[in-house]
Motif scaffolding. Structure first.
Motif, PDB file in Angstrom:
ATOM      1  N   ALA A  91       0.830  -1.211   0.000  1.00 31.54           N
ATOM      2  CA  ALA A  91       0.000   0.000   0.000  1.00 31.54           C
ATOM      3  C   ALA A  91       0.866   1.265   0.000  1.00 31.54           C
ATOM      4  O   ALA A  91       0.601   2.201  -0.763  1.00 31.54           O
ATOM      5  CB  ALA A  91      -0.927  -0.012   1.215  1.00 31.54           C
ATOM      6  N   ASP A 104      10.665   3.294   5.758  1.00 31.83           N
ATOM      7  CA  ASP A 104      10.435   1.908   6.174  1.00 31.83           C
ATOM      8  C   ASP A 104      11.542   1.459   7.113  1.00 31.83           C
ATOM      9  O   ASP A 104      12.692   1.902   6.991  1.00 31.83           O
ATOM     10  CB  ASP A 104      10.376   0.975   4.950  1.00 31.83           C
ATOM     11  CG  ASP A 104       9.736  -0.359   5.277  1.00 31.83           C
ATOM     12  OD1 ASP A 104       8.541  -0.529   4.959  1.00 31.83           O
ATOM     13  OD2 ASP A 104      10.408  -1.226   5.866  1.00 31.83           O
ATOM     14  N   ASN A 105      11.174   0.554   8.030  1.00 36.00           N
ATOM     15  CA  ASN A 105      12.165   0.060   8.994  1.00 36.00           C
ATOM     16  C   ASN A 105      13.050  -1.054   8.405  1.00 36.00           C
ATOM     17  O   ASN A 105      14.022  -1.452   9.019  1.00 36.00           O
ATOM     18  CB  ASN A 105      11.474  -0.432  10.279  1.00 36.00           C
ATOM     19  CG  ASN A 105      10.450  -1.531  10.007  1.00 36.00           C
ATOM     20  OD1 ASN A 105      10.277  -1.944   8.865  1.00 36.00           O
ATOM     21  ND2 ASN A 105       9.771  -1.992  11.035  1.00 36.00           N
ATOM     22  N   ARG A 138       8.859  -6.393   1.389  1.00 38.69           N
ATOM     23  CA  ARG A 138       9.329  -7.724   1.804  1.00 38.69           C
ATOM     24  C   ARG A 138       8.226  -8.789   1.759  1.00 38.69           C
ATOM     25  O   ARG A 138       8.480  -9.925   1.412  1.00 38.69           O
ATOM     26  CB  ARG A 138       9.937  -7.650   3.217  1.00 38.69           C
ATOM     27  CG  ARG A 138      11.339  -7.059   3.182  1.00 38.69           C
ATOM     28  CD  ARG A 138      11.924  -6.967   4.564  1.00 38.69           C
ATOM     29  NE  ARG A 138      11.272  -5.926   5.359  1.00 38.69           N
ATOM     30  CZ  ARG A 138      11.525  -5.705   6.637  1.00 38.69           C
ATOM     31  NH1 ARG A 138      12.393  -6.471   7.265  1.00 38.69           N
ATOM     32  NH2 ARG A 138      10.913  -4.747   7.287  1.00 38.69           N
ATOM     33  N   GLY A 157       2.537 -15.428  -2.447  1.00 41.77           N
ATOM     34  CA  GLY A 157       2.127 -16.348  -3.514  1.00 41.77           C
ATOM     35  C   GLY A 157       3.206 -17.372  -3.833  1.00 41.77           C
ATOM     36  O   GLY A 157       3.435 -17.676  -5.000  1.00 41.77           O
ATOM     37  N   ASN A 169       0.556 -13.431  -5.735  1.00 38.55           N
ATOM     38  CA  ASN A 169      -0.838 -13.474  -6.218  1.00 38.55           C
ATOM     39  C   ASN A 169      -1.362 -12.037  -6.074  1.00 38.55           C
ATOM     40  O   ASN A 169      -1.939 -11.673  -5.072  1.00 38.55           O
ATOM     41  CB  ASN A 169      -1.603 -14.474  -5.343  1.00 38.55           C
ATOM     42  CG  ASN A 169      -3.072 -14.583  -5.664  1.00 38.55           C
ATOM     43  OD1 ASN A 169      -3.822 -15.162  -4.892  1.00 38.55           O
ATOM     44  ND2 ASN A 169      -3.487 -14.029  -6.783  1.00 38.55           N
ATOM     45  N   THR A 188       5.121  -4.498  12.764  1.00 44.52           N
ATOM     46  CA  THR A 188       5.133  -3.878  14.102  1.00 44.52           C
ATOM     47  C   THR A 188       3.737  -3.292  14.369  1.00 44.52           C
ATOM     48  O   THR A 188       2.965  -3.061  13.425  1.00 44.52           O
ATOM     49  CB  THR A 188       6.141  -2.703  14.200  1.00 44.52           C
ATOM     50  OG1 THR A 188       5.606  -1.587  13.457  1.00 44.52           O
ATOM     51  CG2 THR A 188       7.522  -3.066  13.690  1.00 44.52           C
ATOM     52  N   GLU A 206      -3.437  -2.947   5.175  1.00 45.30           N
ATOM     53  CA  GLU A 206      -3.835  -3.946   6.166  1.00 45.30           C
ATOM     54  C   GLU A 206      -3.949  -3.396   7.587  1.00 45.30           C
ATOM     55  O   GLU A 206      -4.540  -4.042   8.452  1.00 45.30           O
ATOM     56  CB  GLU A 206      -2.804  -5.080   6.123  1.00 45.30           C
ATOM     57  CG  GLU A 206      -3.293  -6.351   6.760  1.00 45.30           C
ATOM     58  CD  GLU A 206      -2.234  -7.430   6.720  1.00 45.30           C
ATOM     59  OE1 GLU A 206      -1.645  -7.676   5.650  1.00 45.30           O
ATOM     60  OE2 GLU A 206      -1.998  -8.044   7.774  1.00 45.30           O
ATOM     61  N   PHE A 255      -3.864  -7.936  -1.498  1.00 42.99           N
ATOM     62  CA  PHE A 255      -3.093  -6.968  -2.282  1.00 42.99           C
ATOM     63  C   PHE A 255      -4.027  -6.000  -2.990  1.00 42.99           C
ATOM     64  O   PHE A 255      -3.737  -4.810  -3.066  1.00 42.99           O
ATOM     65  CB  PHE A 255      -2.170  -7.668  -3.287  1.00 42.99           C
ATOM     66  CG  PHE A 255      -0.896  -8.165  -2.659  1.00 42.99           C
ATOM     67  CD1 PHE A 255      -0.212  -7.387  -1.726  1.00 42.99           C
ATOM     68  CD2 PHE A 255      -0.366  -9.400  -2.993  1.00 42.99           C
ATOM     69  CE1 PHE A 255       0.962  -7.834  -1.137  1.00 42.99           C
ATOM     70  CE2 PHE A 255       0.807  -9.858  -2.412  1.00 42.99           C
ATOM     71  CZ  PHE A 255       1.468  -9.069  -1.479  1.00 42.99           C
TER      72      PHE A 255
HETATM   73  C1  FAD Z   1       3.841 -14.968   3.525  1.00 46.63           C
HETATM   74  C2  FAD Z   1       2.729 -14.088   3.014  1.00 46.63           C
HETATM   75  C3  FAD Z   1       2.217 -14.305   1.747  1.00 46.63           C
HETATM   76  C4  FAD Z   1       1.181 -13.506   1.275  1.00 46.63           C
HETATM   77  N1  FAD Z   1       0.723 -13.716   0.013  1.00 46.63           N
HETATM   78  C5  FAD Z   1      -0.258 -12.923  -0.472  1.00 46.63           C
HETATM   79  C6  FAD Z   1      -0.694 -13.058  -1.825  1.00 46.63           C
HETATM   80  O1  FAD Z   1      -0.145 -13.845  -2.602  1.00 46.63           O
HETATM   81  N2  FAD Z   1      -1.733 -12.265  -2.240  1.00 46.63           N
HETATM   82  C7  FAD Z   1      -2.312 -11.318  -1.417  1.00 46.63           C
HETATM   83  O2  FAD Z   1      -3.247 -10.624  -1.855  1.00 46.63           O
HETATM   84  N3  FAD Z   1      -1.892 -11.143  -0.161  1.00 46.63           N
HETATM   85  C8  FAD Z   1      -0.874 -11.911   0.324  1.00 46.63           C
HETATM   86  N4  FAD Z   1      -0.411 -11.718   1.604  1.00 46.63           N
HETATM   87  C9  FAD Z   1      -0.995 -10.595   2.377  1.00 46.63           C
HETATM   88  C10 FAD Z   1      -0.334  -9.289   1.903  1.00 46.63           C
HETATM   89  O3  FAD Z   1       1.062  -9.459   1.885  1.00 46.63           O
HETATM   90  C11 FAD Z   1      -0.701  -8.125   2.815  1.00 46.63           C
HETATM   91  O4  FAD Z   1      -2.088  -8.050   2.997  1.00 46.63           O
HETATM   92  C12 FAD Z   1      -0.197  -6.821   2.206  1.00 46.63           C
HETATM   93  O5  FAD Z   1       1.211  -6.884   2.086  1.00 46.63           O
HETATM   94  C13 FAD Z   1      -0.593  -5.643   3.070  1.00 46.63           C
HETATM   95  O6  FAD Z   1       0.007  -4.500   2.524  1.00 46.63           O
HETATM   96  P1  FAD Z   1       0.386  -3.272   3.444  1.00 46.63           P
HETATM   97  O7  FAD Z   1       1.139  -2.332   2.577  1.00 46.63           O
HETATM   98  O8  FAD Z   1      -0.788  -2.785   4.187  1.00 46.63           O
HETATM   99  O9  FAD Z   1       1.381  -3.877   4.550  1.00 46.63           O
HETATM  100  P2  FAD Z   1       2.803  -4.551   4.331  1.00 46.63           P
HETATM  101  O10 FAD Z   1       2.963  -5.038   2.952  1.00 46.63           O
HETATM  102  O11 FAD Z   1       2.938  -5.488   5.467  1.00 46.63           O
HETATM  103  O12 FAD Z   1       3.832  -3.342   4.501  1.00 46.63           O
HETATM  104  C14 FAD Z   1       4.018  -2.684   5.712  1.00 46.63           C
HETATM  105  C15 FAD Z   1       5.406  -2.084   5.705  1.00 46.63           C
HETATM  106  O13 FAD Z   1       5.535  -1.248   6.846  1.00 46.63           O
HETATM  107  C16 FAD Z   1       6.803  -1.452   7.414  1.00 46.63           C
HETATM  108  N5  FAD Z   1       6.733  -1.116   8.821  1.00 46.63           N
HETATM  109  C17 FAD Z   1       6.044  -1.768   9.809  1.00 46.63           C
HETATM  110  N6  FAD Z   1       6.245  -1.153  10.967  1.00 46.63           N
HETATM  111  C18 FAD Z   1       7.067  -0.089  10.719  1.00 46.63           C
HETATM  112  C19 FAD Z   1       7.645   0.901  11.554  1.00 46.63           C
HETATM  113  N7  FAD Z   1       7.410   0.914  12.876  1.00 46.63           N
HETATM  114  N8  FAD Z   1       8.455   1.812  10.980  1.00 46.63           N
HETATM  115  C20 FAD Z   1       8.710   1.794   9.664  1.00 46.63           C
HETATM  116  N9  FAD Z   1       8.191   0.872   8.830  1.00 46.63           N
HETATM  117  C21 FAD Z   1       7.370  -0.060   9.360  1.00 46.63           C
HETATM  118  C22 FAD Z   1       7.096  -2.914   7.165  1.00 46.63           C
HETATM  119  O14 FAD Z   1       8.483  -3.191   7.170  1.00 46.63           O
HETATM  120  C23 FAD Z   1       6.514  -3.120   5.788  1.00 46.63           C
HETATM  121  O15 FAD Z   1       7.447  -2.879   4.763  1.00 46.63           O
HETATM  122  C24 FAD Z   1       0.621 -12.491   2.095  1.00 46.63           C
HETATM  123  C25 FAD Z   1       1.155 -12.272   3.364  1.00 46.63           C
HETATM  124  C26 FAD Z   1       2.202 -13.054   3.826  1.00 46.63           C
HETATM  125  C27 FAD Z   1       2.754 -12.786   5.210  1.00 46.63           C
END
Ligand code: FAD
Length: 397
Positions: free
Chosen positions: A14, A33-34, A40, A46, A51, A170, A367, A380
């Motif tokens: 996101a 980012d941390n 990551r 997927g 995916n 976190t 998320e 995603f």
């Molecule tokens: C193993 C695995 C496989 C998955 N496979 C799929 C898939 O194939 N398809 C799908 O739709 N979903 C999948 N998901 C779910 C999907 O990855 C998440 O729903 C999605 O990444 C959420 O996006 P986001 O940007 O909200 O959070 P994230 O992608 O989790 O990103 C959050 C970021 O914030 C950073 N962060 C956290 N705390 C701090 C802090 N205190 N200071 C600075 N930075 C910080 C983290 O390092 C990270 O980079 C999977 C999840 C996992 C764990």
């Protein structure tokens, strides 16, 4: 002190997408980012092929205390918009099953695409960066980072949920929400394997690695038809991961291990054709042999021929195999969960902009908020759609 138009915390799905979109529309964006590298979770996703969305995205595929919240963003930036972007970057993809779209090659293509999009938007990215404090005044937000102080009119929290702490998760987003008086709904692990109580776990451990198509039903009536995998800790596979998001501690799930077969009719038919055939061999025509042997050892499958199987025992057997009631001990928790249920209460946010209703300039995307999708690319897509909606708002104002 360096000033930006917007600071985005979290270079995950996101955060990167939001920063890129806002940057390309002219905003001066800092993305923090941390971790050592961005995206990551995308890299791990997927099975390494990411995916990245689903052809059948619809609001009903999302869990939230406010099921209407996700509708606007999902309708304004759809799976087709993201597929279009993936195509523009020359990333080849395929549908695997149930509308799930994966990269043909590797998940790092999606990360590279997002990094390229951020570069196109002149986004400043600071990795390995901790946020020590966040303060708000009339000019916006001031963040104390390890090493420097930065400020911006808008602050976007895209720090994700609690799943997979090994990948940098976190509770930062929840803490910021609480700092600014926003309600955070209780969180729990979702899309996560079940663990089993001891006697059953020990009995089923020999089945570790066996997978069967199944229909699994939660106590609230939610049903998924996907495969189930026996593991050395309990039960996993897509069917179990899906139902785990609808399961509450102490509840049962009901499992049909033979969803593609009318077992009663099949046994009657086989009895007429082969009355002396063993029940075990007959069932092995429909189920993995290891599973049949295990269930026989557990006394669930009588050691008889078909002609010896009376109707009452047949009925019991049909119920055992098609309505197997299991009470999980728990889940494997955040350590292996794909997502976190709960989070920032969506009633605190605008569904159009993702901005906190009572805290101007503070946004939550992805998320971290109480919107959780099914397995299959839905999470995603929520990251892309909520990030896009937020980016439009950052630019508009
Ligand atoms: C193993 C695995 C496989 C998955 N496979 C799929 C898939 O194939 N398809 C799908 O739709 N979903 C999948 N998901 C779910 C999907 O990855 C998440 O729903 C999605 O990444 C959420 O996006 P986001 O940007 O909200 O959070 P994230 O992608 O989790 O990103 C959050 C970021 O914030 C950073 N962060 C956290 N705390 C701090 C802090 N205190 N200071 C600075 N930075 C910080 C983290 O390092 C990270 O980079 C999977 C999840 C996992 C764990």
């Amino acid at each position: 002190m360096e000033r930006f138009d917007a600071i985005v915390v979290g270079a995950g799905a996101a955060g990167m997408f939001c920063a890129a979109q806002a940057g390309q529309a002219g905003c001066r964006v800092l993305l923090v980012d941390n971790g050592k590298k961005p995206g990551r979770k995308i890299l791990m996703s997927g099975g390494g092929r990411c995916n990245f969305t689903n052809m059948y995205v619809e609001p009903a595929a999302y869990l939230s205390q406010n099921p209407h919240f996700c509708k606007s963003a999902l309708a304004r930036y759809t799976q087709w918009d993201f597929i279009d972007l993936v195509g523009k970057h020359g990333i080849a993809w395929h549908e695997k099953t149930l509308g799930q779209l994966f990269c043909d090659d590797a998940a790092d293509q999606i990360v590279k695409m997002l990094v390229d999009e951020c570069e196109k938007g002149n986004v400043t990215m600071r990795l390995r960066t901790e946020i020590l404090s966040v303060e708000r005044d009339d000019d916006g937000y001031t963040l104390q980072l390890n090493g420097e102080t930065v400020a911006a009119k808008k602050l976007v929290i895209a720090s994700g949920g609690l799943s997979m702490p090994g990948l940098g998760a976190t509770p930062f987003g929840y803490k910021i929400a609480e700092q600014f008086g926003l309600k955070v709904l209780p969180t729990r692990a979702g899309l996560v394997p079940f663990t089993l109580h001891k006697p059953l776990l020990e009995q089923l451990q020999v089945l570790s690695g066996v997978s069967v198509p199944a229909v699994i039903t939660a106590e609230d009536g939610t049903v998924f038809r996907e495969s189930l995998l026996f593991t050395h800790r309990g039960l996993s596979g897509p069917a179990v991961l899906q139902i785990s998001s609808y399961w509450q501690s102490g509840e049962y799930v009901s499992i049909n291990l033979l969803p593609e077969c009318d077992l009663d009719a099949f046994l009657n038919e086989q009895r007429s054709a082969h009355p002396n055939q063993s029940l075990k061999n007959t069932l092995a025509m429909q189920l993995p042999k290891r599973l049949v042997e295990c269930l026989q050892q557990l006394g669930q499958i009588p050691d008889v021929t078909l002609k010896q199987l009376n109707m009452r025992d047949q009925q019991t057997l049909v119920e055992t195999l098609t309505e197997w009631r299991v009470q999980p001990n728990g889940t494997e928790g955040y350590r292996t969960a794909e997502v976190t249920l709960g989070g920032v209460d969506t009633n605190e946010l605008s569904s159009r902009t993702m901005e906190a209703r009572n805290v101007p300039g503070l946004y939550f995307i992805g998320e971290v908020m109480d919107v959780t999708g099914w397995l299959g690319g839905y999470n995603f897509q929520w990251a892309w759609s909520s990030a896009w909606a937020c980016a439009q708002a950052l630019v508009e104002e």
